[in-house]
Design a protein around this motif. Sequence first.
Motif, PDB file in Angstrom:
ATOM      1  N   GLU A 230       0.824  -1.202   0.000  1.00 34.43           N
ATOM      2  CA  GLU A 230       0.000   0.000   0.000  1.00 34.43           C
ATOM      3  C   GLU A 230       0.861   1.256   0.000  1.00 34.43           C
ATOM      4  N   GLY A 231       1.923   1.248   0.804  1.00 33.58           N
ATOM      5  CA  GLY A 231       2.798   2.420   0.838  1.00 33.58           C
ATOM      6  C   GLY A 231       3.417   2.710  -0.509  1.00 33.58           C
ATOM      7  N   LEU A 232       3.875   1.659  -1.202  1.00 32.17           N
ATOM      8  CA  LEU A 232       4.466   1.861  -2.518  1.00 32.17           C
ATOM      9  C   LEU A 232       3.403   2.280  -3.530  1.00 32.17           C
ATOM     10  N   ALA A 233       2.220   1.720  -3.436  1.00 32.52           N
ATOM     11  CA  ALA A 233       1.152   2.103  -4.362  1.00 32.52           C
ATOM     12  C   ALA A 233       0.855   3.598  -4.260  1.00 32.52           C
ATOM     13  N   LYS A 234       0.847   4.129  -3.037  1.00 32.39           N
ATOM     14  CA  LYS A 234       0.597   5.563  -2.852  1.00 32.39           C
ATOM     15  C   LYS A 234       1.697   6.402  -3.501  1.00 32.39           C
ATOM     16  N   LEU A 235       2.942   5.945  -3.393  1.00 31.44           N
ATOM     17  CA  LEU A 235       4.036   6.685  -4.020  1.00 31.44           C
ATOM     18  C   LEU A 235       3.922   6.660  -5.536  1.00 31.44           C
ATOM     19  N   ILE A 236       3.593   5.498  -6.069  1.00 28.11           N
ATOM     20  CA  ILE A 236       3.476   5.388  -7.527  1.00 28.11           C
ATOM     21  C   ILE A 236       2.362   6.282  -8.041  1.00 28.11           C
ATOM     22  N   GLU A 237       1.321   6.473  -7.228  1.00 32.43           N
ATOM     23  CA  GLU A 237       0.242   7.381  -7.621  1.00 32.43           C
ATOM     24  C   GLU A 237       0.714   8.828  -7.680  1.00 32.43           C
ATOM     25  N   ILE A 238       1.741   9.166  -6.898  1.00 37.49           N
ATOM     26  CA  ILE A 238       2.316  10.515  -6.928  1.00 37.49           C
ATOM     27  C   ILE A 238       3.171  10.721  -8.168  1.00 37.49           C
ATOM     28  N   ALA A 239       3.818   9.665  -8.624  1.00 40.43           N
ATOM     29  CA  ALA A 239       4.871   9.771  -9.638  1.00 40.43           C
ATOM     30  C   ALA A 239       4.314  10.188 -10.994  1.00 40.43           C
ATOM     31  N   ASN A 240       5.017  11.149 -11.628  1.00 41.24           N
ATOM     32  CA  ASN A 240       4.718  11.459 -13.030  1.00 41.24           C
ATOM     33  C   ASN A 240       5.898  11.103 -13.923  1.00 41.24           C
ATOM     34  N   PHE A 241       6.726  10.184 -13.452  1.00 39.87           N
ATOM     35  CA  PHE A 241       7.857   9.658 -14.205  1.00 39.87           C
ATOM     36  C   PHE A 241       7.678   8.140 -14.324  1.00 39.87           C
ATOM     37  N   PRO A 242       8.313   7.492 -15.303  1.00 37.96           N
ATOM     38  CA  PRO A 242       8.113   6.055 -15.490  1.00 37.96           C
ATOM     39  C   PRO A 242       8.686   5.226 -14.343  1.00 37.96           C
ATOM     40  N   ILE A 243       7.883   4.309 -13.813  1.00 37.86           N
ATOM     41  CA  ILE A 243       8.305   3.348 -12.802  1.00 37.86           C
ATOM     42  C   ILE A 243       8.656   2.052 -13.530  1.00 37.86           C
ATOM     43  N   LEU A 244       9.887   1.588 -13.346  1.00 39.49           N
ATOM     44  CA  LEU A 244      10.383   0.436 -14.095  1.00 39.49           C
ATOM     45  C   LEU A 244      10.575  -0.777 -13.188  1.00 39.49           C
ATOM     46  N   SER A 245      10.046  -1.910 -13.596  1.00 35.18           N
ATOM     47  CA  SER A 245      10.347  -3.180 -12.949  1.00 35.18           C
ATOM     48  C   SER A 245       9.762  -4.294 -13.805  1.00 35.18           C
TER      49      SER A 245
END
Length: 628
Positions: free
Chosen positions: A141-156
């Motif tokens: 959940e904590g990471l999901a909230k951060l990814i929702e903030i991000a306007n840059f590509p998240i890679l994995s």
Amino acid sequence: MYSKKWIKLLLHFALVISLSALLYSCGNDDNDEEPQDNAPKNSAVSVKLIHTNDHHSYLDSSAYDLTIDGVATRVQMGGFARLAEVIQEERTSNSIVVNSGELNGTLYFSMFKGEPDFKVFNELALDGYTLGNHEFDEGDEGLAKLIEIANFPILSSNITPKPESPLYRVKDKIKPYVIKEIDGQKIALLGILKVEKTKNSSMVSDNVEFTDEIDTAKKYVAELTAQGINKIILVSHLGYYNDLLLAKNVSGIDVIVGGDTHDLLGNPSQLAEVGLKQTYDNQTGPFEGYTHDGIKEEDLGSYPTTVSAPDGNPVHVVTAWCYARAVGILNVDFSADGIAQMAKGKLVIPVGGPYQQKDGSGTFVDVSETVKTALITAINKTSLLRTKEVNTTIENILKPYRDQITAAMSQVVGTVTTTLGYDRIPSAFTAGSTPTGSYAAQIVTDAFKQTNPAIDIAIQNAGGVRTTINQGTITMGDIIAVLPFSNTVAMINMKGSDIVQVLNEAAYYSLHSGSSGAFPYASGLRYDVNLSGAEGSVITNVEVQDRTAGTWSTIAANTVYTVATNSFTAQGKDNYLSFKRVRDADPSVYEDTSILYYIPLVQYFENLPGKILPALDTSTYCLKSVTN
């Protein structure tokens, strides 16, 4: 002459393609076959890679002692407000800016859970950010909230959230790769993380699936190649040795921009010029089924470190130290065939004032304006250092968070008489001599043990203690810096034999996996350590202290003791497998106190006479002796 088929095709696409594209197509004389519209026309291109990694929420600059013109000089090094100035200065239309991951480590994360970090990365307009293991420290959940903030590509590329995971709602924002176009050339940025370390050293849930690192890399290289893309950059969170291992086992990757193991690469003489040296001695274990055999025969420490892929082509591996101290700048010349024919670069380390040097008594003090001017001139003549003021936009992002930290964390909790170090793995010492290891971890376990009168024993993984406990006053902020994670204190009732087993599971893992932070420290226990011991025999001669009488005796295999640990290791993380095994077998033996794990340390100081922490009592220190 054009064929009828070709003319029909041109007419068919006339309404949907631009005039310039149409004219380009008509120029291909004697081509009677249908064009490959999706395949890029590959040609040579030059790219500037600008990269950071392993900042661990060290968003601000920090004091660091360098050698400037042969004199020990303390400067303010790095921090993202200075790194941003370097990135801005180096950025061109041919540049790619990436971060290889890793949050958590300072009060910024303890209090704000990565929010300021991601706001900074939004401002930097990253072209790619690869997830590391610590991105999962606040769970899915904590990471999901951060990814929702991000306007840059998240890679994995090697994680897949199941529908039960909160990460499932942002699954479409987690990309295996993104394509960057430079001078008309498509360049792939592929992200990947270390599976074992993420599963065992983070709070990721069982609702996230992982795939093998090398198999996954091969899969996506093949997918990209099928699209006609022959210039591939892996943005990894695997560790330096594992980057080299992957490079030697996967064809088609040209550059690996790495992270995880905090390595300082570069020209030895350039580093020595400013009082630094190559470091790459904190490696994690290899991928399952592989070894690091042969890695030490490579040109280790070089920036870049170049090895050969199975197809014989070069792969250039770089990483940029840690804690937001440096920016890596790698210039790469790709051939039309997608070969990284040239790769040259270095780290850039931004620094600023106050500038301090030692006075006659050996104390660092601010230099005069004359010396400062000379220092700045000397710094800017070095190969690696640049003087930089702070970027005001980044400063404005961080200031509200910094103000909250300052207000909350300035409260004095107590006094420390002797600095307590935190060496994770102890060095050899004989019984009765001055012990080695993490005195800081010992005090933390002592504090855990006092959380509840029912607790017999407390065990703490060395890596959960993130810094020394320094001599002098200690504030709330200092304590949270020592224990920055959002762990709670957990209690488990377990037999003596299980306690000995869990100690050995963690100790052996810490010595053989590269995850040195797993090494166990304890309160209410004493034991001998054999650093070369076989699995199950690293920790021997375990004694337990009676919590009422204070006397010591050999731990009883079938006696049940109440053990306190942090909620991270209680889940079996860092290879504390028996904690999870005992807990799973009978959930009633487990209790999460819901007490944040830094709170007992605060209370420990409050309960000391005069709130003064004396020197460590070696008679109750958990390590009786250590042999190599």
